[in-house]
Design an enzyme around this catalytic site. Structure first.
Site, PDB file in Angstrom:
ATOM      1  N   ASP A   1      -0.357   2.076   8.409  1.00 15.94           N
ATOM      2  CA  ASP A   1      -0.970   1.319   9.504  1.00 15.94           C
ATOM      3  C   ASP A   1      -0.152   1.263  10.794  1.00 15.94           C
ATOM      4  O   ASP A   1      -0.672   0.832  11.820  1.00 15.94           O
ATOM      5  CB  ASP A   1      -1.259  -0.120   9.045  1.00 15.94           C
TER       6      ASP A   1
ATOM      7  N   ARG B   1      -6.744  -2.816   8.473  1.00 21.92           N
ATOM      8  CA  ARG B   1      -7.397  -4.126   8.341  1.00 21.92           C
ATOM      9  C   ARG B   1      -7.046  -5.016   9.526  1.00 21.92           C
ATOM     10  O   ARG B   1      -7.889  -5.690  10.081  1.00 21.92           O
ATOM     11  CB  ARG B   1      -6.956  -4.788   7.035  1.00 21.92           C
TER      12      ARG B   1
ATOM     13  N   ASP C   1       1.986  -0.800  11.626  1.00 24.59           N
ATOM     14  CA  ASP C   1       1.952  -2.169  12.146  1.00 24.59           C
ATOM     15  C   ASP C   1       3.205  -2.969  11.798  1.00 24.59           C
ATOM     16  O   ASP C   1       3.134  -4.159  11.493  1.00 24.59           O
ATOM     17  CB  ASP C   1       0.686  -2.892  11.653  1.00 24.59           C
TER      18      ASP C   1
ATOM     19  N   ARG D   1       1.197  -5.057  -5.227  1.00 23.74           N
ATOM     20  CA  ARG D   1       1.354  -6.231  -4.352  1.00 23.74           C
ATOM     21  C   ARG D   1       1.642  -7.398  -5.305  1.00 23.74           C
ATOM     22  O   ARG D   1       0.786  -7.739  -6.120  1.00 23.74           O
ATOM     23  CB  ARG D   1       0.089  -6.469  -3.540  1.00 23.74           C
TER      24      ARG D   1
ATOM     25  N   THR E   1       4.141   2.289   5.649  1.00 27.44           N
ATOM     26  CA  THR E   1       2.721   1.898   5.720  1.00 27.44           C
ATOM     27  C   THR E   1       1.995   2.881   6.631  1.00 27.44           C
ATOM     28  O   THR E   1       2.542   3.277   7.665  1.00 27.44           O
ATOM     29  CB  THR E   1       2.515   0.464   6.244  1.00 27.44           C
TER      30      THR E   1
ATOM     31  N   ASP F   1       5.882  -5.513   6.032  1.00 30.31           N
ATOM     32  CA  ASP F   1       6.422  -6.853   6.302  1.00 30.31           C
ATOM     33  C   ASP F   1       6.442  -7.765   5.075  1.00 30.31           C
ATOM     34  O   ASP F   1       7.417  -8.480   4.842  1.00 30.31           O
ATOM     35  CB  ASP F   1       5.583  -7.542   7.386  1.00 30.31           C
TER      36      ASP F   1
ATOM     37  N   GLY G   1       0.835  -1.214   0.000  1.00 26.54           N
ATOM     38  CA  GLY G   1       0.000   0.000   0.000  1.00 26.54           C
ATOM     39  C   GLY G   1       0.858   1.248   0.000  1.00 26.54           C
ATOM     40  O   GLY G   1       1.872   1.304   0.703  1.00 26.54           O
TER      41      GLY G   1
HETATM   42  O1  F6P Z   1      -1.781   0.462   3.408  1.00 26.96           O
HETATM   43  C1  F6P Z   1      -2.397  -0.190   4.473  1.00 26.96           C
HETATM   44  C2  F6P Z   1      -3.840  -0.361   4.147  1.00 26.96           C
HETATM   45  O2  F6P Z   1      -4.368   0.876   3.876  1.00 26.96           O
HETATM   46  C3  F6P Z   1      -4.689  -1.066   5.186  1.00 26.96           C
HETATM   47  O3  F6P Z   1      -5.134  -0.248   6.215  1.00 26.96           O
HETATM   48  C4  F6P Z   1      -5.794  -1.601   4.346  1.00 26.96           C
HETATM   49  O4  F6P Z   1      -6.400  -2.673   4.931  1.00 26.96           O
HETATM   50  C5  F6P Z   1      -5.106  -1.978   3.090  1.00 26.96           C
HETATM   51  O5  F6P Z   1      -3.986  -1.141   2.984  1.00 26.96           O
HETATM   52  C6  F6P Z   1      -5.955  -1.875   1.864  1.00 26.96           C
HETATM   53  O6  F6P Z   1      -5.165  -1.957   0.735  1.00 26.96           O
HETATM   54  P1  F6P Z   1      -5.639  -2.163  -0.744  1.00 26.96           P
HETATM   55  O7  F6P Z   1      -7.121  -2.020  -0.754  1.00 26.96           O
HETATM   56  O8  F6P Z   1      -4.936  -1.100  -1.502  1.00 26.96           O
HETATM   57  O9  F6P Z   1      -5.173  -3.507  -1.130  1.00 26.96           O
END
Ligand code: F6P
Length: 339
Positions: A132, A176, A134, A77, A130, A108, A16
């Site tokens: 997040d 998430r 996390d 991704r 990120t 990660d 992301g």
């Molecule tokens: O970048 C982290 C994040 O925004 C999370 O909070 C979220 O769950 C996820 O990415 C969603 O990513 P995408 O919809 O772009 O795959």
């Protein structure tokens, strides 16, 4: 074993996107060039690496980028990086371009791919990117500060209209698997309830009781911050409205939290981490992750970093509760009962 002197490095963003990634890319390019290295920008993460979507970077290629959200290199991704064929292809392309060192800006999942490349002789350094927050080995990740400020400002706005209309608002923020954005906004926005993926017990009756109690005591709004990982904000709003009689609306902030111009903190920290990654590669290091811990920038072994776990801060959860009107009010309610 003698450390290898790196002449050519690559940089990519993966997973992301996060505001501040451009500051990190810019730092890798300019600090790398300043150290006499050749620097390649790799587009669309590992996917671009496999497809040779690669460009040699000059200092001017990263002009006017530090203030921009997103990532100028693009991101993806990449499932192929989980396969031996994908790794082999990535290594082959690195060799073709003479890329001996790679800076991977991401989370990660991106580090796992980097670690596999390191096993094949490519020196790698990860930079935590990120929104997040996390990543276990670091107290700072690129983009969190901007994202949480964006969410905070949006929630303030929803709160204004919520109070005017005497409504309950469920505001869903990103995360998430991690509730850091929700928790920080819970404290910063003075939310009545915060639902975290790490802790939510699905006791909706408790939320309903809080709303009814607050309403009885004359409160004109009720803000529930819900993390994406808990989700279902719209159906939750319908059930809460039916049970409390209080008009309830759901607002999902969504991807707006991932965009926008990075804050000063994200620009400065991301720049520092980008430079540090280059310094590590220049020193012949590999399998490292840049980190920020206890007030200092530092680095960890990538496997050590991946094995670490991070608990959401119990004290922050506690104060989020004690600062919300619910808890204050229940004490006041107790006093009322005494009178
Ligand atoms: O970048 C982290 C994040 O925004 C999370 O909070 C979220 O769950 C996820 O990415 C969603 O990513 P995408 O919809 O772009 O795959």
């Amino acid at each position: 074993m003698a450390e290898k002197k790196i002449k050519t490095i690559g940089v990519l963003t993966s997973g992301g996107d996060a505001p501040g990634m451009n500051a990190a890319i810019r730092a890798v390019v300019r600090h790398g060039l300043a150290r006499g290295m050749n620097v390649y920008g790799i587009k669309r993460g590992y996917t671009g690496l496999m497809e040779e979507d690669i460009k040699e970077m000059k200092a001017s290629d990263v002009s006017d980028t530090i203030e921009k959200g997103g990532t100028v290199l693009g991101t993806a991704r990449c499932k192929e990086m989980r396969t031996p064929e994908g790794i082999a292809r990535a290594v082959e392309v690195c060799h073709k371009y003479g890329i001996e060192g790679l800076v991977v800006i991401g989370g990660d999942g991106s580090y796992r791919g980097a670690e596999k490349l390191a096993n094949e002789g490519i020196n790698v350094v990860g930079v935590p990117g990120t929104i997040d927050l996390d990543i276990a080995c670091t107290e700072y990740t690129i983009g969190f500060d901007t994202a949480v400020n964006t969410a905070m400002e949006a929630i303030d706005k929803v709160r204004d209209t919520s109070s005017s209309h005497e409504r309950c608002s469920i505001i869903e923020v990103m995360g998430r698997n991690a509730g850091y954005i929700a928790l920080w906004c819970g404290i910063a926005n003075g939310a009545e309830d915060v639902l975290l993926p790490e802790r939510y017990d699905y006791d909706e009756q408790k939320l309903i009781d809080n709303i009814i109690d607050n309403r009885r005591r004359g409160k004109t709004h009720h803000i529930i911050i819900n993390a994406e990982g808990v989700g279902h904000s719209a159906s939750m709003a319908r059930r809460i409205e039916a049970a409390t009689g209080m008009e309830t609306r759901a607002t999902i902030l969504g991807y707006m939290q991932r965009g926008g111009s990075p804050t000063c903190k994200d620009r400065v920290y991301a720049s520092t981490m980008g430079c540090l990654a280059v310094d590590l590669l220049a020193a012949g290091k590999t399998k490292r992750v840049v980190s920020y811990c206890k007030g200092e920038f530092c680095d960890f072994d990538i496997n050590e970093a991946l094995a670490m776990t991070k608990e959401i801060d119990n004290y922050q959860i506690e104060i989020c509760g004690s600062l919300s009107h619910n808890y204050y009010k229940s004490e006041a309610a107790l006093k009322d009962e005494e009178l």
